[in-house]
Design an enzyme around this catalytic site. Structure first.
Site, PDB file in Angstrom:
ATOM      1  CB  ILE A   1      -0.975   0.036   1.195  1.00 36.85           C
ATOM      2  CG1 ILE A   1      -0.239   0.103   2.536  1.00 36.85           C
ATOM      3  CG2 ILE A   1      -1.927  -1.138   1.161  1.00 36.85           C
ATOM      4  CD1 ILE A   1      -1.135   0.386   3.725  1.00 36.85           C
ATOM      5  CG  ASP A   2       4.079   1.633   2.690  1.00 42.10           C
ATOM      6  OD1 ASP A   2       3.249   2.338   3.287  1.00 42.10           O
ATOM      7  OD2 ASP A   2       4.713   0.727   3.236  1.00 42.10           O
TER       8      ASP A   2
ATOM      9  N   GLY B   1       2.875   5.367   6.283  1.00 43.58           N
ATOM     10  CA  GLY B   1       3.915   5.853   5.377  1.00 43.58           C
ATOM     11  C   GLY B   1       5.156   6.232   6.160  1.00 43.58           C
ATOM     12  NE  ARG B   2       9.481   2.194   8.932  1.00 47.92           N
ATOM     13  CZ  ARG B   2       8.798   1.124   8.520  1.00 47.92           C
ATOM     14  NH1 ARG B   2       8.731   0.855   7.221  1.00 47.92           N
ATOM     15  NH2 ARG B   2       8.195   0.336   9.374  1.00 47.92           N
TER      16      ARG B   2
END
Length: 419
Positions: free
Chosen positions: A146-147, A194-195
């Site tokens: 999903i990122d 979201g990293r």
């Protein structure tokens, strides 16, 4: 010359689940059967489970067309996932020897791994080992995250559905925020996964339309986060409206590279790949707003909901996930190895895209970030170019198969006992 008989395929899922990952699994399975493979095995909990010789024969579980349709509509990893980092070959050759012994015992010709950056690292290492030691097994990656941060692919399956959920949910949060009056105004901070990449948070801009102004600010990890500017901008917004909605990536960082939540000095869990577990960004920002500005605040975390909402998936996403699974299997069948199936966009309007394969060595351990010019100059919103990119990916709906008013999912009987 006698044509060599095809043997078996094994497929696994790795990393964070999505609402579309099982559609890719269905694509792998269907294409393998159509191309004449005998058995399609599924690893239970990815390569980590494979090392423990945990796997199933998928043909015993996917027996009808209805089963396949249920699988496409089932969120999370049907086979179970893992976050297992394979060692470097020169550091632990015995691990690779064990994997290849298991694969040889199962008479595997093709190994398909559905996952993100870290999963492509697994494909890279296994294909390198096969090349060096003369194994004929083909290793192909199938994108999932999903990122949306995998290199060389226009986008990744799973992202479109998550973006659709985020755009819709943010719109509903905004609508809800208008309902009640507050004496000193209110600030709602929505924390989105979201990293290091802000593709998901940027999708909150999809909520904007004739009937909705969209978020008042959007903060992505690609631009250093400045607390003073954030608070000043929030004050300005509160002077203009009673309710302010701000969307932030969980991984927003200060100019010195620290996640904003690290300022509190609380211990941070780190996984096998060195990724820090992030949570509490919205709560922390709300606390700062409350202290500095003195208004009502509310923190909202979508958390795993944004990747598990199979009742609200994008039809484009489900179709492409299925096609990419099929493309990965097709590439392995045609002799490719050390590659990943990718999506190539050929047109925005009308939206058109196809599949190719790319060298996994150019994909593994890399991250595709939101281009800086897709973020506004102030760093607190996205541009129309970002919205034009993501909007085609959320189109269409896939209705769940409902039983007694609740979606029905496909599952592996006794799965918990296999863990």
């Amino acid at each position: 010359m006698k044509k060599q008989k095809k043997r078996n395929v094994i497929v696994g899922q790795s990393g964070g689940p999505t609402a579309a990952i099982n559609s890719s699994l269905a694509g792998v399975y269907r294409t393998a059967k159509e191309r004449g493979y005998n058995k399609v095995y599924g690893m239970i909990h990815g390569v980590q489970g494979l090392l423990q010789e945990r796997y199933i024969d998928l043909s015993k579980h996917i027996q009808t067309g209805l089963d396949e349709e249920l699988l496409k509509r089932t969120p999370a990893a049907y086979l179970g996932s893992c976050r297992y980092k394979l060692p470097e070959i020169h550091e632990d050759q015995k691990t690779f020897e064990k994997i290849f012994r298991i694969l040889d015992d199962l008479e595997i010709d093709c190994f398909i791994y559905i996952g993100g950056n870290d999963s492509m690292d697994t494909i890279k290492k296994l294909s390198d080992y096969a090349l060096v030691f003369g194994s004929k097994i083909r290793f192909i990656g199938c994108p999932k995250t999903i990122d949306n941060d995998l290199a060389l692919t226009d986008h990744t399956p799973g992202y479109g559905s998550a973006a659709k959920y985020i755009g819709t949910s943010v719109k509903e949060v905004i609508r809800d925020s208008w309902s009640l009056e507050t004496e000193h105004g209110q600030v709602i901070v929505v924390e989105i996964m979201g990293r290091n990449a802000g593709w998901l948070t940027g999708a909150s801009a999809l909520s904007k339309g004739e009937d909705c102004d969209g978020p008042d600010a959007i903060y992505l990890p690609e631009v250093p986060f400045d607390m003073k500017k954030f608070l000043d901008h929030t004050r300005e917004l509160l002077q203009k409206k009673a309710s302010v909605v701000i969307c932030v990536s969980e991984g927003i960082k200060t100019a010195d590279g620290k996640y904003v939540t690290e300022e509190e000095g609380s211990p941070v869990y780190t996984d096998a790949f060195g990724h820090k577990q992030l949570a509490g960004t919205a709560a922390y920002l709300c606390r700062r707003v409350s202290e500095e500005i003195g208004c009502k605040t509310r923190a909202i975390e979508f958390s795993s909901l944004q990747r598990a909402a199979s009742h609200f998936v994008s039809r484009i996403d489900i179709l492409e996930a299925y096609e990419v699974g099929g493309a990965a299997m097709k590439a392995a069948d045609e002799g490719y190895s050390g590659q990943m199936a990718v999506i190539i966009r050929t047109s925005d309007d009308p939206y058109q895209a196809g599949t190719e394969v790319k060298d996994v060595h150019k994909i593994a351990n890399d991250e595709k970030l939101v281009p800086r010019d897709w973020i506004n100059k102030e760093g607190n919103n996205v541009t129309d170019r970002f919205v034009s990119y993501v909007r085609p990916l959320i189109q269409g709906d896939v209705q769940p198969i409902m039983v007694d008013g609740i979606p029905r999912h496909l599952y592996v009987p006794g799965f918990q006992e296999m863990m």
